[in-house]
Structure formats: C-alpha cells, structure tokens
Design a protein around this motif. Structure first.
Motif, PDB file in Angstrom:
ATOM      1  N   GLN A  45     -23.478   8.791 -21.913  1.00  0.00           N
ATOM      2  CA  GLN A  45     -24.240   7.914 -22.792  1.00  0.00           C
ATOM      3  C   GLN A  45     -23.729   6.472 -22.797  1.00  0.00           C
ATOM      4  O   GLN A  45     -24.484   5.565 -23.140  1.00  0.00           O
ATOM      5  N   HIS A 148     -19.493  16.982 -22.393  1.00  0.00           N
ATOM      6  CA  HIS A 148     -20.592  16.504 -23.244  1.00  0.00           C
ATOM      7  C   HIS A 148     -21.820  16.356 -22.341  1.00  0.00           C
ATOM      8  O   HIS A 148     -22.367  15.273 -22.163  1.00  0.00           O
ATOM      9  N   ASN A 192     -19.360  20.283 -26.154  1.00  0.00           N
ATOM     10  CA  ASN A 192     -20.147  19.729 -27.240  1.00  0.00           C
ATOM     11  C   ASN A 192     -21.458  20.497 -27.405  1.00  0.00           C
ATOM     12  O   ASN A 192     -22.261  20.587 -26.464  1.00  0.00           O
ATOM     13  N   GLU A 193     -21.671  21.023 -28.590  1.00  0.00           N
ATOM     14  CA  GLU A 193     -22.964  21.610 -28.979  1.00  0.00           C
ATOM     15  C   GLU A 193     -23.574  22.471 -27.879  1.00  0.00           C
ATOM     16  O   GLU A 193     -24.655  22.166 -27.352  1.00  0.00           O
ATOM     17  N   GLU A 455     -29.696   7.633 -25.322  1.00  0.00           N
ATOM     18  CA  GLU A 455     -29.927   8.755 -26.244  1.00  0.00           C
ATOM     19  C   GLU A 455     -30.782   9.833 -25.548  1.00  0.00           C
ATOM     20  O   GLU A 455     -31.894  10.143 -25.949  1.00  0.00           O
TER      21      GLU A 455
END
Ligand code: GAL
Length: 505
Positions: A45, A148, A192-193, A455
């Motif tokens: 990102q 990520h 991450n997630e 994003e």
C-alpha cells in the motif's frame, strides 16, 4: 506518627492533586501509563518501487497490471507513497506524531524474490534494516507484519494459499525475518486478516489474484493461513522467544454483527462465529478447531447439496493441537458493524456475501443512524468496538488485547478532516471505556493509517491517512491533517477530554 515532607515534595504533591482536580473538572480520561499509541501501513500500500533491484512481482503487482479495471481508478501500487525511497520522511512523521510504535509489513517478494528462502535479497534486507533502525533511533517500536497480502507471484503460480505446502514456505520466510530482524523487533504479526484476504480473493473474487471460488477456495485458504500462522508462531516460541523475548500473534478483522431484532440473535451469533470465530476459536478457545456451530452448519449444508464431504476441510487432531494456543496477545482490527437479519422472500443478500454470510443466508446492512464513510462497506458505530472487546474477553478469556487497526475512510483530500477526528475520538472513547468499565486489558491502539495509500480495490479514491499524500505529484508530498494533530495531542497527553461521554452501552 508524623511524616515530615520537604518543601519540594509538598509542592510536587500539591501539583499532582491540582492536576487531578483539573482533569476531573475537564473530564479527562487518561489511558493507563503503559498503554501504547501507534499507526500502521502495509508494504504494497505504501512502498512502491515494485520492480527495483531484485524484487519480484507480488500478486497485487500482477493483478493490478493485468486487470486494472478491478481497481476503481485503474491505479496500482507501482509508486504508491514511494515509501521505499521516502521512508525517512515517514519515520520523521511518525516521530512528530509522537507514536510509541509503527506497524509496517515486509514485502515477501522484496525480501525473498524467489518466494523461497534459498536466496535473500541484499536490497530487501538493507531496506527493512534501514526502516527498523530509523524507527528505533527515534524511540519508536517497530511492529512487523510478515504477510499483508502481497504474496510472491511465483508462489501463487504454485497454488498460493490453497496449496498446503505454503505452510512450510511461510515458516521458512518467517525464519528469515526472525533471523534478520528479531534482535530488534519485539512485536510480530504473522498474517494480517486471513479471513479478509481469503474471502476477498475467493468469495468476492476481487482481491488479488481474483479467483472466484465461494464455499471452497476461501475455506482452503483459511485453513492453510491458520496452519502457516501456527507454524511461524511455534518457530518463534521455540527458537527465538528464549533469546529475544518478543511476542507474536495474527490480526483478525471482525465486524460487530448486531442482531436486527431479537429474532435474529442466533443468526447474528452465527455470523460472529463465521467472521470472528473461524480464526479465534481455532487459536484462542480451550478446545481449538473450527467453531462447532460453523462446522455443523457447513457439514449439514454440504450433505444436503450432495457432496460426499463437508466443503469446510476438516482439521485433524494434530492440526487442531498445532493451531491451538498459538498467540501471545489478541490482535484485533476494527472498522465497522452491521445489522444482521435474514433476507425477505425474493430479496437478494446483496453485495456483502463475505464472512460466510452467503453460506448462512444472512443479510448485512447498516443501521440508518450510523454515518456512512466513503467506503461502501463501512459505517460508523464506535460502540461496536467496545461490544466486540467485551465479547472477545467473555468468549476467549482475559488476555492482552491489542487493537492493530482502526481508522476512517474519506474520498476527500481535506486537510481539516473533522469527520476523521470525530471517528478517532469516538472510537478511542470506546477503547477507554472497555479498559476502565469492562476491565478489558487493551494495551495497544493503532490508527489505520499514517499516510493515504493504495486502498486495494478502492485504489487512491478512499483515503484513510492521518497525513495527506499528493499522488499527482511525482515527489508524493505529505501534509498532516487535523486528525494528525488531534492524535498527536491524544498521545502527548495520553488522555481524552470530553464531558458528555456516555458510559453505558
Ligand atoms: C484492512 C486492511 C488494511 C486497510 C484497511 C482499510 O482490512 O488490513 O490494509 O486496507 O482494511 O480498508
């Protein structure tokens, strides 16, 4: 017995009493002394420099290049915030904000261009050493996420997260990172997630690499993510914790699913088990394994659909035991809540089939009074964060809880971002109440994000930054917003000021 105090001590005591009185009058809410405030970013990102040196392509490089139409503004992370070159400015900003810690992620294909640990990039090693050392020089703790979402394309070509061998490949990668940076990094997030990455890729088909396989791909992916995390956690626990004493966990993003009305309470609980329980039950419960309600539901539905076995791949006893207990704290990412109900006859469950909602035929919608943000999945309900923390504590026990992401989306480049200030204020209040009223041991709070950045499918349209970035300028200038000043003030005073805070949910 009388104690005789010196004049200095008396003055000091008077000052403390006076400050406490002022604080009460002003409605000060002070966070515990050990509480830490930080901000986060992620490699794809912000870094840019997608093909410098020997870095290989990640799945997001390939996906955004080959299918630009999947990103709303047809953009990509080729340059992003150019943090690869401008990391010194980022560290300086983090320092000016007064951050206690900065959460960043390593790009797997920057560090290991082959995906495998047989070859470590000198340039990748140098870059992350520079950032980590730069942070430490400013007294900022580096919190490192290993994954990520920017998987090396070379590993995706071998099946990515649906290939069970990725569990070992990830552990090898983790070993490299622990070896290189473990002497200075004491907080690690393995993945991450996982649920968002797996559902975004396979249930929505919109995250890289964009493979639409609802009800199959996402479950395979979640299982392998859990096992990969567990291997990497155990590796640290056995070989690195004794000498470095750090902590490792994985982040979980949970939406708070609020029942639309009493009749939907069971459905809301099932959504919570699908969304939060899939990872949390496996790691944090005493029994381990998939959440029983989810396991039963999918097994029965698969049988009705004529499958010979459940679409949710089973976990063997060995796997259950491998995963169970692999945490040093609970890492929660929170953005939003949803009301949950069943669809009416003929009503489609809509665009949010995520987190098993399609599987269980649950419809998610915002409450009319929750303010929208620029992201269509995201409405403001700060109390959801406190409810969630209480539920986690009640369900998985009293442990250290760290909020590793929380922040606000806007499509405006406004420097006076009053809505974002309000979002941080109202959410920090709920964190404060969770600590002081509900006795949840929350120790870290992380603002997502330091800088406006790429994003995902929302490209550069949705902005979450405390700091504005001008993506039209080749130098990507950074300008702090009002929210940055607000947050810096919270950090320097360690306090919130608000007289009309309601303490009851
Ligand atoms: C999270 C993700 C971040 C960021 C944020 C805002 O799910 O970890 O990378 O994109 O959402 O949407």
């Amino acid at each position: 017995m009388y104690i005789v105090y010196s004049v200095e001590t008396m003055c000091c005591l008077k000052l403390i009493v006076f400050s406490a009185l002022i604080a009460v009058v002003r409605g000060e809410r002070r966070f515990p002394d050990a509480f830490k405030f930080g901000a986060a970013t992620a490699s794809y990102q912000v870094e840019g420099a997608w093909n410098v040196s020997d870095k290989s392509a990640s799945i997001w490089d390939t996906y955004s290049h080959k299918k630009p139409s999947v990103i709303v503004d047809e953009s990509n992370g080729d340059v992003a915030c150019d943090s690869y070159h401008k990391w010194r400015e980022d560290v300086q900003l983090a320092s000016e904000l007064g951050l206690d810690f900065y959460r960043l992620s390593l790009s797997w294909p920057r560090l290991l261009p082959n995906g495998f640990s047989n070859y470590i990039s000198e340039d990748g090693k140098r870059y992350y050493n520079d950032v980590i050392n730069g942070l430490l020089e400013k007294g900022i703790e580096p919190v490192i996420t290993l994954y990520h979402w920017d998987l090396p394309q070379k590993l995706q070509d071998l099946g990515g997260w649906t290939n069970p061998l990725i569990v070992e490949w990830f552990a090898d990668y983790a070993r490299v990172a622990y070896d290189l940076f473990g002497d200075r990094v004491k907080s690690w997030i393995t993945i991450n997630e996982g649920i968002v990455a797996c559902e975004g890729t396979y249930t929505l088909g919109s995250f890289a690499p964009g493979i639409y396989s609802p009800g199959f791909g996402s479950y395979l992916c979640n299982k392998n993510v859990l096992l990969a995390h567990a291997k990497a956690w155990r590796l640290y626990d056995e070989e690195y914790k004794p000498k470095y004493g750090g902590k490792v966990s994985l982040t979980n993003q949970i939406i708070w699913p609020q029942a639309h009305s009493e009749e939907y309470e069971d459905l809301a609980e099932l959504v919570l088990q699908m969304n939060g329980g899939l990872y949390s039950h496996a790691i944090y419960s005493k029994e381990g394994g998939w959440p029983p309600a989810v396991e039963k539901y999918i097994a029965e539905k698969s049988a009705q659909e004529g499958y010979t076995r459940s679409r949710l791949p089973p976990l063997t006893t060995e796997e259950i035991n491998l995963i169970k207990g692999t945490f040093d704290f609970y890492a929660l990412n929170y953005y939003t809540s949803w009301l949950v109900r069943s669809p009416k006859e003929g009503e489609n469950i809509g665009k949010w089939p995520l987190y098993g909602c399609e599987e269980i035929n649950a419809l998610l919608e915002p409450a009319p009074e929750w303010p929208p943000t620029s992201s269509d999945w995201f409405f403001e309900y700060p109390e959801g964060l406190r409810r969630l923390l209480s539920w986690l504590k009640k369900t998985y026990g009293d442990m250290e809880y760290r909020i590793m992401e929380n922040g606000y989306a806007s499509d405006k480049r406004d420097l006076n971002d009053v809505n974002r200030v309000n979002y941080y204020k109202t959410h920090l209040e709920q964190v404060y109440l969770a600590i002081t009223e509900d006795n949840v041991n929350v120790t870290y709070y992380t603002a997502w994000t330091l800088l406006d950045n790429f994003e995902w499918n929302d490209g550069y349209v949705s902005k979450f930054g405390l700091v504005d970035v001008d993506f039209t300028h080749p130098d990507r200038p950074r300008t702090p917003r009002s929210s940055a000043y607000y947050y810096a003030n919270v950090i320097s005073t360690r306090s919130l000021y608000d007289d009309d805070l309601k303490t009851n949910l």
